[in-house]
Scaffold this motif. Structure first.
Motif, short mmCIF file in Angstrom:
data_model
loop_
_atom_site.label_atom_id
_atom_site.label_comp_id
_atom_site.label_asym_id
_atom_site.label_seq_id
_atom_site.Cartn_x
_atom_site.Cartn_y
_atom_site.Cartn_z
N SER A 92 61.11 34.41 103.33
CA SER A 92 60.46 34.36 102.03
C SER A 92 61.19 33.47 101.18
CB SER A 92 60.34 36.20 101.62
OG SER A 92 61.68 36.32 101.41
N PHE A 93 60.25 33.21 99.88
CA PHE A 93 60.82 32.27 98.99
C PHE A 93 61.00 33.03 97.63
CE2 PHE A 93 58.80 29.96 102.20
CZ PHE A 93 59.44 28.97 102.57
N HIS A 94 61.98 32.63 96.72
CA HIS A 94 62.36 33.00 95.72
C HIS A 94 62.29 31.76 94.43
CE1 HIS A 94 63.34 35.43 91.91
NE2 HIS A 94 62.82 36.32 92.48
N ARG A 95 61.66 31.63 93.41
CA ARG A 95 61.77 30.72 92.58
C ARG A 95 63.25 30.59 92.04
NH1 ARG A 95 60.82 28.79 87.07
NH2 ARG A 95 59.95 30.93 86.45
N VAL A 96 64.01 29.66 91.93
CA VAL A 96 65.33 29.45 91.32
C VAL A 96 65.28 29.22 89.66
CG1 VAL A 96 67.63 28.16 91.01
CG2 VAL A 96 66.24 28.54 93.51
N PRO A 97 65.81 30.30 89.03
CA PRO A 97 65.73 30.13 87.45
C PRO A 97 66.32 29.01 87.06
CG PRO A 97 67.32 31.68 88.15
CD PRO A 97 66.70 31.31 89.32
N GLN A 98 66.15 28.62 85.74
CA GLN A 98 66.65 27.33 85.00
C GLN A 98 67.58 27.98 84.02
OE1 GLN A 98 62.53 25.84 85.53
NE2 GLN A 98 63.52 24.60 84.30
N TYR A 99 68.65 27.34 83.50
CA TYR A 99 69.33 27.79 82.23
C TYR A 99 69.74 26.44 81.55
CZ TYR A 99 74.05 26.46 84.60
OH TYR A 99 75.00 25.72 85.07
N PRO A 100 70.06 26.65 80.22
CA PRO A 100 70.07 25.42 79.29
C PRO A 100 71.36 24.76 79.47
CG PRO A 100 69.57 27.57 78.03
CD PRO A 100 69.78 28.16 79.42
N ASN A 101 71.37 23.51 79.29
CA ASN A 101 72.63 22.87 79.61
C ASN A 101 73.62 22.98 78.57
OD1 ASN A 101 74.02 20.63 80.59
ND2 ASN A 101 72.50 19.14 80.54
N ALA A 102 74.96 22.44 78.70
CA ALA A 102 75.89 22.55 77.63
C ALA A 102 75.59 21.83 76.39
CB ALA A 102 77.05 21.95 78.34
N VAL A 103 75.89 22.17 75.41
CA VAL A 103 76.31 21.61 73.82
C VAL A 103 74.79 21.70 73.27
CG1 VAL A 103 76.80 19.59 72.59
CG2 VAL A 103 78.02 19.91 74.77
N PHE A 104 74.84 22.41 72.13
CA PHE A 104 73.68 22.51 71.14
C PHE A 104 72.30 22.81 71.92
CE2 PHE A 104 72.28 18.18 71.69
CZ PHE A 104 73.49 17.21 71.85
N HIS A 105 72.34 23.62 72.65
CA HIS A 105 71.18 24.28 73.30
C HIS A 105 70.91 25.90 73.06
CE1 HIS A 105 71.40 20.49 75.34
NE2 HIS A 105 70.28 20.94 75.84
N ASP A 106 71.73 26.25 71.92
CA ASP A 106 71.48 27.72 71.60
C ASP A 106 70.16 28.16 71.40
OD1 ASP A 106 74.33 27.48 71.46
OD2 ASP A 106 74.27 27.67 69.22
N GLY A 107 69.89 29.19 72.33
CA GLY A 107 68.52 29.74 72.02
C GLY A 107 67.32 28.98 72.90
N GLN A 108 67.68 28.02 73.90
CA GLN A 108 66.46 27.30 74.59
C GLN A 108 66.35 28.27 75.68
OE1 GLN A 108 67.69 23.30 75.75
NE2 GLN A 108 66.68 23.66 77.87
N LYS A 109 65.01 28.37 76.03
CA LYS A 109 64.55 29.23 77.13
C LYS A 109 64.35 28.19 78.29
CE LYS A 109 60.47 31.84 78.23
NZ LYS A 109 59.34 32.28 77.84
N ALA A 110 65.33 28.27 79.32
CA ALA A 110 65.32 27.59 80.54
C ALA A 110 65.11 26.05 80.22
CB ALA A 110 64.12 28.00 81.31
N GLY A 111 64.18 25.44 80.84
CA GLY A 111 63.74 24.05 80.41
C GLY A 111 64.80 22.87 80.94
N MET A 112 64.83 21.90 80.17
CA MET A 112 65.62 20.66 80.58
C MET A 112 66.12 20.03 79.39
SD MET A 112 63.04 18.71 83.25
CE MET A 112 61.47 18.67 82.43
N THR A 113 67.23 19.13 79.75
CA THR A 113 67.84 18.24 78.71
C THR A 113 67.18 16.96 78.98
OG1 THR A 113 69.78 19.50 78.72
CG2 THR A 113 69.92 17.26 77.75
N ILE A 114 66.65 16.21 77.91
CA ILE A 114 65.97 15.02 77.96
C ILE A 114 66.98 14.06 76.95
CG2 ILE A 114 64.10 13.64 77.10
CD1 ILE A 114 63.48 16.18 79.02
N TYR A 115 66.96 12.79 77.73
CA TYR A 115 67.67 11.60 76.97
C TYR A 115 66.77 10.64 76.81
CZ TYR A 115 72.23 13.56 78.73
OH TYR A 115 73.23 14.61 79.03
#
Length: 341
Positions: A92-115
């Motif tokens: 069976s499979f389970h989606r792996v959750p995401q978490y915010p990156n380090a530094v000024f990501h307070d309150g971000q809901k999962a997602g990504m860091t963009i450069y």
């Protein structure tokens, strides 16, 4: 918005680094499979709410979207990658959750860091004109069908980091880590940044761009005559929280690593990413022409040129689901009945 301090070497060139909360997780891909709902495999998408199975880029995406999940509210672009799943011993499979990156990501809901950086270009960027992407621009990086390391190394800027903590950097690999990672797995996607100056897209979504990068944020080689226009170096960092699955008694009996991409790839070679430009007006060009750096690009900081929004405003931006299927919880098979390879 509350920004955290960041100690970095002094740079004279503009660079953006910002978080984007998750917009949606479903089988849609308006660049590679426009009009298909569902597309072949699941993606995790961040950015503006104009995203759908089909995005008409003849109309400025930055004008069509009404909100974005990104910190900079003028960025209505969309950014997406495949989704990572854990495969249990019972199949069976389970989606792996995401978490915010380090530094000024307070309150971000999962997602990504963009450069969006200039630092990785050849020579002194103060002598170079960095041209922002035009409306309608899109591109991809990586090969969703890649099955071998030889295919993967063609994209030398697509790697993984086994995180010892949230700030771990370096020791990048082309394969998914083979041992449990104490703080999860970071997937890294660097796009090419040399444009042919003519085409907003190409049949393979890649040929209109040329990659002179050497991997990571190293100084790249100059653009070739065929692709002479220097554009921002776009990069994504996605933090996959694999820690709930770090108990090796849950892993395959042969000890092989248990994570698979939504493409079915169990090695990591098919990692890929899509980009659809949607900055409002000249906002990205203004940022690239400035001396602002990371959080100092926010207009509430001295020299800042970009509007920002609160985490609550980011997280409130959503789209309706158009592919009705389960992508979370324990699944008997990958969405789309994708087979593992």
């Amino acid at each position: 918005m509350k920004w955290q301090a960041l100690t970095l070497p002094a740079l004279a060139n503009a660079a953006l680094r910002f978080g984007c909360s998750t917009l949606t997780v479903q089988r849609l891909d308006p660049v590679v499979e426009p009009g298909n709902a569902p597309s072949a495999h699941v993606h995790q998408i961040v950015g503006g709410n104009a995203f759908n199975a089909t995005v008409d880029t003849s109309v400025d995406v930055g004008k069509r979207a009404t909100c974005t999940t990104c910190v900079f509210s003028e960025d209505k672009s969309n950014y997406w990658t495949a989704t990572l799943y854990f495969r249990a011993r019972n199949g069976s499979f389970h989606r792996v959750p995401q978490y915010p990156n380090a530094v000024f990501h307070d309150g971000q809901k999962a997602g990504m860091t963009i450069y969006y950086t200039q630092e990785s270009f050849y020579d002194n960027n103060l002598r170079q004109k960095i041209t922002a992407f035009p409306p309608g621009f899109r591109m991809t990086v990586g090969n969703a069908m890649a099955e071998t390391r030889e295919e993967a190394v063609k994209y030398r800027s697509l790697r993984y980091t086994c995180l010892q903590d949230i700030l771990t950097r370096g020791r990048e690999t082309y394969e998914l880590p083979k041992e449990p990672c104490p703080a999860g797995i970071m997937a890294i996607h660097h796009f090419p940044a040399c444009w042919d100056g003519k085409n907003l897209d190409s049949p393979d979504h890649q040929s209109h761009m040329f990659n002179t990068a050497k991997g990571g944020f190293q100084v790249a080689d100059p653009c070739p005559a065929s692709h002479p226009v220097r554009m921002p170096q776009v990069a994504y960092e996605t933090m996959w929280d694999t820690t709930p699955f770090n108990d090796k008694s849950l892993w395959p009996e042969d000890g092989s690593q248990p994570f698979v991409w939504s493409t079915g790839d169990s090695q990591g070679y098919s990692t890929h990413a899509d980009y659809l430009f949607g900055w409002e007006g000249d906002s990205l060009q203004r940022a690239m022409d400035s001396d602002c750096f990371f959080q100092r690009c926010a207009e509430d900081r001295p020299g800042g040129v970009l509007k920002i929004q609160t985490p609550e405003e980011q997280n409130a931006c959503t789209i309706e689901r158009t592919v009705y299927e389960e992508v979370d919880g324990w699944l008997a098979e990958l969405p789309g009945k994708v087979q593992v390879f």
